[in-house]
Enzyme design. Structure first.
Site, PDB file in Angstrom:
ATOM      1  CB  SER A  68      -0.960   0.018   1.198  1.00 43.23           C
ATOM      2  OG  SER A  68      -2.040  -0.854   0.982  1.00 43.23           O
ATOM      3  CE  LYS A  71      -4.231   1.434  -0.806  1.00 43.60           C
ATOM      4  NZ  LYS A  71      -4.593   0.597   0.338  1.00 43.60           N
ATOM      5  CB  SER A 124      -4.525   1.580   4.014  1.00 46.84           C
ATOM      6  OG  SER A 124      -3.660   1.087   3.022  1.00 46.84           O
ATOM      7  CE  LYS A 231      -1.560   4.031   2.778  1.00 42.33           C
ATOM      8  NZ  LYS A 231      -1.448   2.881   3.705  1.00 42.33           N
TER       9      LYS A 231
END
Length: 277
Positions: A68, A71, A124, A231
């Site tokens: 993730s 992202k 997320s 992140k």
């Protein structure tokens, strides 16, 4: 003439000696710095984003799945390609029921692009990723092409993205170095910086008429002085991944660890080391 020649020779020798000493000093400084950092990550890099310097790297150019942390690219791509992130939009059907971490978007509900961005980066949400991709460019394939353009714009040269969420795909990968470059690029955007530095977001409407409360999964924000992003990510294939950042006075440090069990603790320690040295 002979005296001039000897002076020239002495000057040349002196300059050569200085050059050799400079190389030795630089090499030793790099060795000391490298020894000061420690991580169990499969791949890692620490950069001073303010000065544009690499402070530490380990397998930083190894192409890996990044889960993730993808992202980061998704969010900045949406921001750069959206005129008004406060525009309210209907959640596209493609975003309903996407596997993995989710905001549990409902068919037909209306949200602002801003709300979806917070759902993307704090919770997320894979469903938020698909919704944003479709709303920005009409579909995930078209959006992936925009993501790759964003990566190139940021200076990344060893990345390829095929989806907006980071679920496993053999053609979807990046490197620690590229993620650091993309993150430094994204953090120069005020909207992106505001979102990833938020510990909580309470302004996203829920289908029952109330509001969703989103807590940021990035523990760096609360465990590190000056922590301001960015992140987390995890899949079985990628392992635990984290892109983190902190700013103290006029220095901003970005740390990337891929495939790292104690990702928060080791990232915190490396960022602290970067500020101390």
């Amino acid at each position: 003439m002979r005296q001039l020649t000897k002076r020239t020779e002495r000057a040349t020798v002196a300059l050569a000696a200085i050059a050799v000493i400079a190389v030795i000093v630089a090499f030793c400084a790099r060795a000391v710095t490298a020894e000061a950092y420690s991580t169990s990550a499969a791949s890692a890099i620490v950069i001073d984003a303010s000065a544009g310097e690499v402070l530490y790297e380990k397998n930083a150019d190894e192409k890996r799945e990044i889960a993730s942390t993808t992202k980061i690219v998704t969010a900045i791509t949406v921001i750069l390609n959206t005129d008004d992130i406060d525009a309210e939009r209907v959640v596209p059907d493609e975003a309903i029921g996407v596997e993995g971490s989710s905001l549990y978007l409902k068919k037909g509900e209306k949200l602002r692009i801003r709300d979806l961005l917070y759902g993307l980066m704090l919770r997320s949400g894979n469903d938020c990723a698909v919704a944003l991709a479709c709303l920005t460019s009409g579909g995930t394939d078209e959006f992936a092409a925009l993501m790759n353009e964003t990566a190139r714009l940021a200076g990344a040269t060893s990345s390829h993205f095929v989806n907006p969420h980071g679920l496993p795909d053999d053609e979807h990968y990046s490197t620690a170095r590229d993620l650091a470059l993309i993150s430094a690029f994204a953090m120069r955007n005020d909207t992106f910086r505001e979102i990833v530095s938020a510990k909580v977001y309470k302004e996203c409407p829920s289908p029952d008429g109330g509001y969703r409360t989103m807590l940021n999964k990035n523990k760096i924000l609360g465990m590190l002085d000056g922590g301001n992003g960015i992140k987390t990510g995890y899949t079985k294939a990628a392992g635990r991944c984290l892109v983190s950042s902190a700013k103290r006075e006029d220095r901003e440090i970005i740390c990337v660890v891929l495939g790292c069990g104690p990702m928060f603790e080791e990232s915190r320690d490396m960022i602290n080391e970067a500020f101390e040295n």
